[in-house]
Design a protein around this motif. Structure first.
Motif, PDB file in Angstrom:
ATOM      1  N   LEU A 238       0.880  -1.332   0.111  1.00 43.06           N
ATOM      2  CA  LEU A 238      -0.169   0.041   0.002  1.00 43.06           C
ATOM      3  C   LEU A 238       0.733   1.227  -0.050  1.00 43.06           C
ATOM      4  CD1 LEU A 238      -0.086   1.336   3.278  1.00 43.06           C
ATOM      5  CD2 LEU A 238      -1.627  -0.424   3.484  1.00 43.06           C
ATOM      6  N   GLU A 239       0.433   2.341  -0.504  1.00 37.55           N
ATOM      7  CA  GLU A 239       0.872   3.829  -0.313  1.00 37.55           C
ATOM      8  C   GLU A 239      -0.121   4.698  -0.060  1.00 37.55           C
ATOM      9  OE1 GLU A 239       3.096   4.480  -4.120  1.00 37.55           O
ATOM     10  OE2 GLU A 239       4.279   2.582  -4.104  1.00 37.55           O
ATOM     11  N   LEU A 240       0.355   5.742   0.311  1.00 34.53           N
ATOM     12  CA  LEU A 240      -0.765   7.061   0.453  1.00 34.53           C
ATOM     13  C   LEU A 240      -1.333   7.397  -0.820  1.00 34.53           C
ATOM     14  CD1 LEU A 240       1.541   9.156   2.666  1.00 34.53           C
ATOM     15  CD2 LEU A 240      -0.482   7.805   3.487  1.00 34.53           C
ATOM     16  N   ALA A 241      -2.775   7.335  -0.977  1.00 39.14           N
ATOM     17  CA  ALA A 241      -3.415   7.714  -2.104  1.00 39.14           C
ATOM     18  C   ALA A 241      -4.195   9.135  -1.835  1.00 39.14           C
ATOM     19  CB  ALA A 241      -4.400   6.368  -2.321  1.00 39.14           C
ATOM     20  N   PRO A 242      -5.109   9.602  -2.683  1.00 34.78           N
ATOM     21  CA  PRO A 242      -5.841  10.764  -2.584  1.00 34.78           C
ATOM     22  C   PRO A 242      -6.925  10.386  -1.592  1.00 34.78           C
ATOM     23  CG  PRO A 242      -5.421  10.289  -4.934  1.00 34.78           C
ATOM     24  CD  PRO A 242      -4.830   9.200  -4.348  1.00 34.78           C
ATOM     25  N   SER A 243      -7.751  11.504  -1.319  1.00 31.54           N
ATOM     26  CA  SER A 243      -8.805  11.174  -0.210  1.00 31.54           C
ATOM     27  C   SER A 243      -9.744  10.296  -1.062  1.00 31.54           C
ATOM     28  CB  SER A 243      -9.524  12.495   0.043  1.00 31.54           C
ATOM     29  OG  SER A 243      -8.697  13.730   0.305  1.00 31.54           O
ATOM     30  N   VAL A 244     -10.137  10.562  -2.287  1.00 34.56           N
ATOM     31  CA  VAL A 244     -11.041   9.586  -3.118  1.00 34.56           C
ATOM     32  C   VAL A 244     -10.410   9.308  -4.201  1.00 34.56           C
ATOM     33  CG1 VAL A 244     -13.304   9.355  -4.249  1.00 34.56           C
ATOM     34  CG2 VAL A 244     -13.143  11.206  -2.152  1.00 34.56           C
ATOM     35  N   GLN A 245     -10.262   8.072  -4.352  1.00 36.08           N
ATOM     36  CA  GLN A 245      -9.715   7.510  -5.908  1.00 36.08           C
ATOM     37  C   GLN A 245     -10.580   6.682  -6.295  1.00 36.08           C
ATOM     38  OE1 GLN A 245      -5.441   6.524  -5.799  1.00 36.08           O
ATOM     39  NE2 GLN A 245      -5.833   4.866  -7.059  1.00 36.08           N
ATOM     40  N   PHE A 246     -11.368   7.265  -7.239  1.00 34.84           N
ATOM     41  CA  PHE A 246     -12.855   6.723  -7.843  1.00 34.84           C
ATOM     42  C   PHE A 246     -12.552   6.291  -9.291  1.00 34.84           C
ATOM     43  CE2 PHE A 246     -16.845   7.003  -9.788  1.00 34.84           C
ATOM     44  CZ  PHE A 246     -17.826   6.242  -9.148  1.00 34.84           C
ATOM     45  N   SER A 247     -12.398   4.983  -9.646  1.00 34.53           N
ATOM     46  CA  SER A 247     -12.368   4.170 -11.046  1.00 34.53           C
ATOM     47  C   SER A 247     -13.744   3.417 -11.095  1.00 34.53           C
ATOM     48  CB  SER A 247     -11.271   3.420 -10.881  1.00 34.53           C
ATOM     49  OG  SER A 247     -10.007   3.932 -10.391  1.00 34.53           O
ATOM     50  N   PRO A 248     -14.538   4.136 -11.804  1.00 42.81           N
ATOM     51  CA  PRO A 248     -15.897   3.117 -12.231  1.00 42.81           C
ATOM     52  C   PRO A 248     -15.764   1.919 -12.586  1.00 42.81           C
ATOM     53  CG  PRO A 248     -15.663   5.507 -13.098  1.00 42.81           C
ATOM     54  CD  PRO A 248     -14.559   5.159 -12.829  1.00 42.81           C
ATOM     55  N   GLY A 249     -14.529   1.497 -13.520  1.00 46.05           N
ATOM     56  CA  GLY A 249     -14.584  -0.008 -13.870  1.00 46.05           C
ATOM     57  C   GLY A 249     -14.236  -1.061 -12.406  1.00 46.05           C
ATOM     58  N   TYR A 250     -13.869  -0.378 -11.352  1.00 46.23           N
ATOM     59  CA  TYR A 250     -13.607  -1.277 -10.198  1.00 46.23           C
ATOM     60  C   TYR A 250     -14.663  -1.337  -9.237  1.00 46.23           C
ATOM     61  CZ  TYR A 250      -9.039  -2.204 -11.268  1.00 46.23           C
ATOM     62  OH  TYR A 250      -7.649  -2.922 -11.781  1.00 46.23           O
ATOM     63  N   HIS A 251     -15.785  -0.621  -9.466  1.00 44.65           N
ATOM     64  CA  HIS A 251     -16.863  -0.549  -8.594  1.00 44.65           C
ATOM     65  C   HIS A 251     -18.038  -1.357  -9.118  1.00 44.65           C
ATOM     66  CE1 HIS A 251     -14.279   1.833  -6.320  1.00 44.65           C
ATOM     67  NE2 HIS A 251     -14.270   2.916  -7.633  1.00 44.65           N
ATOM     68  N   ARG A 252     -18.817  -2.257  -8.482  1.00 44.98           N
ATOM     69  CA  ARG A 252     -20.014  -2.989  -9.036  1.00 44.98           C
ATOM     70  C   ARG A 252     -21.160  -2.223  -9.155  1.00 44.98           C
ATOM     71  NH1 ARG A 252     -18.724  -8.203  -5.294  1.00 44.98           N
ATOM     72  NH2 ARG A 252     -18.424  -6.462  -3.942  1.00 44.98           N
ATOM     73  N   GLY A 253     -20.850  -1.110  -8.226  1.00 46.41           N
ATOM     74  CA  GLY A 253     -22.164  -0.187  -8.226  1.00 46.41           C
ATOM     75  C   GLY A 253     -22.163   0.599  -6.853  1.00 46.41           C
ATOM     76  N   PRO A 254     -23.025   1.511  -6.586  1.00 45.12           N
ATOM     77  CA  PRO A 254     -22.956   2.499  -5.496  1.00 45.12           C
ATOM     78  C   PRO A 254     -22.406   1.810  -4.084  1.00 45.12           C
ATOM     79  CG  PRO A 254     -24.877   2.961  -6.678  1.00 45.12           C
ATOM     80  CD  PRO A 254     -24.420   1.798  -7.061  1.00 45.12           C
ATOM     81  N   GLN A 255     -22.771   0.514  -3.932  1.00 43.98           N
ATOM     82  CA  GLN A 255     -22.597  -0.349  -2.835  1.00 43.98           C
ATOM     83  C   GLN A 255     -20.945  -0.567  -2.432  1.00 43.98           C
ATOM     84  OE1 GLN A 255     -23.803  -1.470  -5.267  1.00 43.98           O
ATOM     85  NE2 GLN A 255     -22.788  -3.732  -5.647  1.00 43.98           N
ATOM     86  N   ASP A 256     -20.258  -0.250  -3.646  1.00 42.66           N
ATOM     87  CA  ASP A 256     -18.766  -0.689  -3.645  1.00 42.66           C
ATOM     88  C   ASP A 256     -18.071   0.735  -3.566  1.00 42.66           C
ATOM     89  OD1 ASP A 256     -19.019  -3.398  -3.823  1.00 42.66           O
ATOM     90  OD2 ASP A 256     -18.083  -3.435  -5.931  1.00 42.66           O
ATOM     91  N   PHE A 257     -18.856   1.942  -3.691  1.00 46.21           N
ATOM     92  CA  PHE A 257     -18.249   3.238  -3.795  1.00 46.21           C
ATOM     93  C   PHE A 257     -17.236   3.283  -2.441  1.00 46.21           C
ATOM     94  CE2 PHE A 257     -21.335   5.428  -6.905  1.00 46.21           C
ATOM     95  CZ  PHE A 257     -20.958   4.679  -7.860  1.00 46.21           C
ATOM     96  N   PRO A 258     -16.030   4.086  -2.785  1.00 48.02           N
ATOM     97  CA  PRO A 258     -15.421   4.256  -1.576  1.00 48.02           C
ATOM     98  C   PRO A 258     -15.760   5.158  -0.692  1.00 48.02           C
ATOM     99  CG  PRO A 258     -14.413   4.925  -3.631  1.00 48.02           C
ATOM    100  CD  PRO A 258     -15.595   4.304  -3.987  1.00 48.02           C
ATOM    101  N   PRO A 259     -15.360   5.252   0.595  1.00 45.48           N
ATOM    102  CA  PRO A 259     -15.463   6.326   1.399  1.00 45.48           C
ATOM    103  C   PRO A 259     -15.374   7.679   1.065  1.00 45.48           C
ATOM    104  CG  PRO A 259     -14.088   4.649   2.608  1.00 45.48           C
ATOM    105  CD  PRO A 259     -14.240   4.385   1.093  1.00 45.48           C
ATOM    106  N   LEU A 260     -16.064   8.700   1.414  1.00 42.53           N
ATOM    107  CA  LEU A 260     -16.119   9.988   1.381  1.00 42.53           C
ATOM    108  C   LEU A 260     -16.386  10.423  -0.371  1.00 42.53           C
ATOM    109  CD1 LEU A 260     -12.765  10.739   2.725  1.00 42.53           C
ATOM    110  CD2 LEU A 260     -14.730  10.642   4.092  1.00 42.53           C
TER     111      LEU A 260
END
Lengths: 462, 462
Positions: A362-384
């Motif tokens: 792991l490394e430090l990442a932005p507050s939100v790193q949002f990649s639509p391809g990696y989320h099956r839907g809103p239930q998978d959305f990352p925090p924030l």
């Protein structure tokens, strides 16, 4: 991991200079280069790419360039405990190097207007040198890379920054490049080749804020720039900065105590111990849910990304036409840094994020790193994720930046910086932490501690 | 990667104290523990190990502990461009932690007399805590690990050292443990459990010089100790040291300039860019030249090492009898550091060495790291091997130390320190470099920069 900050004052002074007689209009220079050569870039079926073979992996007949392989990931980070995906494997260490020189008392950056076929905006400012080992180690025919010698062992001038830094951990396996800033003495004659020009850091800052003008490789190198610590609140250049930029400079120049730094490092190791990640290379053929055929490598439900072919026709270059595989992400990637004035200084919320291709989990990442391809839907959305819809008045940066157009096809990422009002309360999980830009920059200097998405945002906050 | 040196003066003062009322005879304490419990450790055929299954890999039915897998390596470092070997895979991050406390004005180390079945000398001094995530994360029955809470998030006292460090890169794939030294306040009551005792660093130094008294895990943690820089040649404790130890202290306390450090880091990145290493996990069954059967996993010509079974019978412990796989190296491993007074300070010759299981391709290794199993014959011997036969008068340390007896079977490594006369000329390849102990220690603090063999030697040079 540099022991101290080199060139800090020169960098800061250059950041405040928004005009230079050497490049009167940085935008126009790019435009000129773009029209001086024309390119046609098109999608091509993988099966039509000469010398590329799709089997257990996708590889070139020469064994060179890179391969695309299968990866099986198990982790307890995030909502998906197991998945497979293709990943680009390129173990070579390339050099991304910027030459700087003090001209008329101001540090200037020698930038190259460079075409990268995958980018939506084809020609952007790149580092002085982007070189792979095949450029710099092996004797081979063809044009040599200009300025390369300034970055080679034994011939360097003053090294201001030199570090191995990771690249996209969802797309590359253990990829890293050598990020360098090398200073040439004032009195050394340095001819400016065609496609190259000198810019101040102030000019680069402006191009960065416009978006799609400074390529990914240049952004990651620029993220290594430090402004040094100021002893007091008074900033020498504050009067030249607007309010938010003055806050940024203060955050950059806040003294980092040894205890702060050691606290962050211990917290990061805690996160590494807390989350598991087991990554195994597999055959492309063994990936459930993925289709590999003569057209492309793609997920059966259209998730993650596609591996496609790309044909590039350059009308005015010696290379003519070439073909290569490329990774095309789902549209809609967003990276966001949330910041807030806390204890009088602007601090940024970063997260310790597991990504399969990172060298050390792991490394430090932005507050939100949002990649639509990696989320099956809103239930998978990352925090924030809700902060991506923050009110317009909280937005301090909104610019689309391209990822490496030499490997990725139209990989545009919206970069957002959101400043929360001081009285806004925000709750983040334990793997999130507030940091000044000074501390974040220090972590970048340590090597594999800040991911490329966070560094790309940091470059926009110089 | 610690930002500065903590506890340096206390460590140095403790190093000069060779007796403590808390442990009158450090050797006798070990002996007592050894006789208080008896163990029978024997080789066992792999096929007889309950719940261990040998297929594409060797694994436990529970999925826990570790696996042994196949590895295929291609590299241009060293004389052998391609080979296959088994390797231990254990992605968990364990804690190796030593508690220290100032008692009667002197820093003492809380050491545990610990049995490790694979060691030739069964009971040795170990860190206060050796814990895997199954000890510290999961709730499970059985005896809890004493003192563990002092190393956990939120309950630590003063962290003097905290870093992820690599382990044997020829035997483990990407293995690292968390090395910690945590100080407990003087006034905090800390009951001493059975098998534990307080030692000064001076006592530990003596045990280290005798050999086979301080286990590998303790040695790697101790290698993180810094003595801090002295401004002048005058050492406060020099009068208490013999000639060579005074030289060591001077080498430890030589000021490291930022330019020195940055020069070393840039040189190390040069080495990483220069050498290639491509490592792939494979099935044990796909390794040419290797035999995997119900007895063991072994090379057809007896090279490298064997993976064997081990049965351990403890007569006085609740655990009773257990079985586990173990790695048995070929006998005759030697690690040597060559040193020489250069420009008035003792400097040590280290090499940047590629090893297949290292996280980032290469780390700093001893001057000579000689593993008979890895050399087909004298034509493969590494550079400087001739110094292993240096005249007796040049030898400053000659002690056998054991590797991790929890994983390895009779893995004894001869540790040598050879001091060259000042007028002796030595030639080493470009991937070798002279360093003071101060600089080497600083590199250890950076994380994956000094391999465990070099750290083990460094611990003997405190």
């Amino acid at each position: 991991m540099q022991p101290e900050v080199y060139g800090a004052d020169d960098f800061l002074a250059s950041a405040m200079v928004s005009k230079s007689p050497l490049t009167l209009d940085a935008g126009a220079f790019l435009k000129e280069r773009e029209v001086s050569a024309s390119y046609e870039v098109e999608r091509a079926p993988l099966g039509t790419l000469p010398k590329w073979h799709l089997g257990d992996r996708l590889s070139h007949a020469s064994g060179r360039f890179f391969t695309v392989e299968g990866l099986s990931i198990r982790t307890d980070f995030g909502p998906v405990p197991h998945w497979c995906q293709p990943i680009i494997v390129q173990p070579e260490i390339g050099i991304l190097g910027i030459l700087v020189k003090r001209i008329d008392g101001v540090l200037h950056f020698l930038m190259q207007a460079k075409m990268e076929p995958g980018n939506s905006t084809l020609v952007q400012y790149a580092t002085t040198v982007q070189a792979t080992p095949s450029n710099y180690q092996r004797v081979h025919g063809g044009r040599s890379t200009p300025y390369l010698e300034y970055f080679m062992e034994g011939t360097r001038r003053r090294v201001l920054f030199d570090q191995l830094l990771s690249e996209h951990g969802f797309w590359y396996l253990y990829k890293r490049n050598r990020n360098m800033i090398v200073e040439v003495p004032e009195d050394e004659d340095l001819p400016v080749e065609s496609d190259f020009t000198w810019l101040t850091l102030g000019q680069l800052r402006h191009q960065l804020m416009l978006g799609n003008r400074v390529n990914m490789n240049a952004r990651t190198v620029l993220s290594g720039i430090s402004y040094g610590a100021a002893d007091s609140d008074r900033l020498p250049c504050a009067e030249q900065s607007d309010g938010f930029h003055a806050e940024l400079l203060k955050s950059h120049r806040t003294l980092r105590s040894a205890a702060d730094l050691s606290g962050v490092l211990t917290w990061l190791i805690d996160q590494k111990a807390k989350f598991s990640s087991d990554v195994r290379r597999t055959s492309l053929r063994d990936m459930d849910e993925w289709i590999c055929d003569a057209d492309s490598i793609r997920h059966r439900d259209g998730r993650y990304f596609d591996i496609i072919g790309m044909s590039i026709q350059a009308t005015s270059r010696e290379v003519g036409t070439w073909w290569q595989p490329s990774l095309e992400p789902r549209a809609g990637n967003v990276v966001a840094l949330i910041c807030q004035r806390r204890a009088g200084v602007l601090r940024f919320l970063v997260q310790a994020m597991v990504q399969p291709g990172l060298t050390d989990r792991l490394e430090l990442a932005p507050s939100v790193q949002f990649s639509p391809g990696y989320h099956r839907g809103p239930q998978d959305f990352p925090p924030l994720t809700e902060y991506l819809d923050a009110p317009e008045s909280w937005i301090r940066l909104k610019a689309v930046q391209s990822e490496d157009g030499g490997r990725f096809f139209r990989a545009d990422t919206l970069h957002l910086v959101v400043e929360l009002p001081e009285d806004h309360e925000i709750e983040a999980p334990d793997n999130y932490r507030w940091m000044t830009l000074a501390l974040l920059n220090r972590m970048t200097h340590f090597g594999y501690h800040v991911n490329v998405e966070a560094r790309s945002l940091a470059a926009c906050l110089l």
